[in-house]
Design an enzyme around this catalytic site. Sequence first.
Site, PDB file in Angstrom:
ATOM      1  N   LYS A  33       4.694   0.483  17.825  1.00  0.00           N
ATOM      2  CA  LYS A  33       5.808  -0.450  17.480  1.00  0.00           C
ATOM      3  C   LYS A  33       6.742   0.439  16.744  1.00  0.00           C
ATOM      4  CE  LYS A  33       4.046  -3.209  13.846  1.00  0.00           C
ATOM      5  NZ  LYS A  33       4.190  -4.510  13.382  1.00  0.00           N
ATOM      6  N   HIS A 447     -16.251  34.202  -8.614  1.00  0.00           N
ATOM      7  CA  HIS A 447     -15.828  34.086 -10.065  1.00  0.00           C
ATOM      8  C   HIS A 447     -14.663  35.069 -10.284  1.00  0.00           C
ATOM      9  CE1 HIS A 447     -16.011  34.403 -14.541  1.00  0.00           C
ATOM     10  NE2 HIS A 447     -15.751  35.404 -14.571  1.00  0.00           N
TER      11      HIS A 447
END
Length: 468
Positions: A33, A447
């Site tokens: 809609k 790391h």
Amino acid sequence: MSYDVVVIGTGPGGYVCAIKAAQLGLKTAVVEKLPTHGGTCVNVGCIPSKALLHATEMFAEAEHSLPELGVEVGKPKLNLKKMMEHRVKTVEQNTKGLDFLMKKNKIDIFRGSGSVAGKGKVSVKSEDGKVETVETKNIVIATGSAVAGIPGVEVKFDEKVVVSSTGALELSKVPEHLVVVGGGVIGLELGSVWARLGAKVTVVEYLDSILGGMDGEIAKQFQRMLAKQGFDFKLGAKVTDVSKAGKGAKVTFESAKGGNAETLEADVVLVATGRKPYTEGLGLEEVGIALDERGRVKTDSHFRTNVEGIYAIGDVIAGPMLAHKAEEEGVAVAEMLAGQAGHVNYDVIPGVVYTSPEVASVGKTEEELKKAGIEYSVGKFPFSANGRARAMLKTDGFVKILADKKTDRVLGVHILGFGAGEMIHEAAVLMEFGGSSEDLARTCHAHPTMSEAVKEAALATFSKPIHM
Ligand code: FAD
Ligand code: NAI
């Protein structure tokens, strides 16, 4: 023309369902809609709120963090109009993307309000009042949710002074005092947006903690962090009235346990007390589609309603009101309709609050495990002990892992910290595969990364962390 499936509503549930159905070879149409696809999430929810959350986070960083890194840019100046343009542009890019995907997948689009006109029939009423009936083998209801308001309190939203999340995304100036009713996800995310831009934010919450349902330890620490950012909290406080007063508004509340009423004056009041399923005008009663006690469309584990050939997914059915939950359900229904085995694992649906820092969780909280009588081990690791976090000045928060005491299977992961919303997914994948904290801890993590805190928390769950 008859379709295999017609989906009513093109939010994340509906549009994803339609795309998947089309990809699987089903003749598919959607009814929407609004002029754009994407539903609440893309138009007035996830996407615009994240555009503003990012922009305001940058604003706050420029003021508070950059000088510490040796980047002196002076006091940042707010250009709210430009910030709002960023929001609008982000939404537009997403809705245009959806138009492209609809076309690419050859999905027919019916513009207008859809209703179920009977088994295999969807009626579409366009804005000019014309009604057409679309024939289909299957119907999927994906009409989402709407603002719930405060139970038992009449709130008149003008979306300027008394606003829902939609109005809070579009304020034309920074309010001096923003009172937020409801310390849930919307209240804290949109409260953060305006607090970062200089508003005094007071959150009035019925429960004794913010983010009800979140792991209690995480919620408590998070509240402290928000308080440091200037949030004021009135907890255990039930709002009984919100009304306009002069140019601003008044919020009346009393202790949830009963007591004298207090009043707060505000320039703007954001009412963020939940959302309700949206079933208005769908004709469900006429067709005999059953709703549950909370007005949600009742479905079985295969998303079937009680009427054959009619399914429902997303915010309009039970479960967390999250875009990715709706998407998963959309895919599952499409797969089932195509004869495949669609499935949604409700035990592994991540939840993220996009504040600063972010809060992310998947699986069970400590409170839930206690209540269920499940014995568990806990492993925690703070970002203050993580090298990358220190390098980025993002040391607030911690990772918490909950695993079954006997089997070590991970049952819940909760992260409070910068980038939590990205890190949570390694936990989600682990849990999908039934992994243990040892599996996670023995997986090599690059790391230096924030994610190493997840690995360390996993180590802490079954053994000992290295860096603490
Ligand atoms: P919706 O997105 O509500 O879509 C339903 C669609 O159906 C709409 O387009 C509507 O116009 C249409 N429709 C309704 N009735 C009819 C009808 N009769 N005929 C035709 N069309 C109809 N979730 C997250 O996971 N992450 C977030 O960061 C997040 N942020 C949010 C921020 C805000 C401010 C809000 C309000 C919500 C947020 N959510 C977030 C929740 C998320 O938006 C919803 O869970 C999600 O949009 C639900 O998807 P849905 O497809 O079920 O419904
Ligand atoms: P919510 O359910 O998260 O929070 C509403 C809060 O209002 C609750 O804590 C409740 O106790 C409180 N409340 C209710 N009545 C009250 C009263 N009278 N006085 C004081 N407090 C009262 O709902 P919210 O924040 O409106 O969000 C709606 C939905 O949108 C949520 O279900 C959420 O999943 C979704 N959402 C998700 C986001 C995300 O995933 N990041 C972001 C924004 C919304």
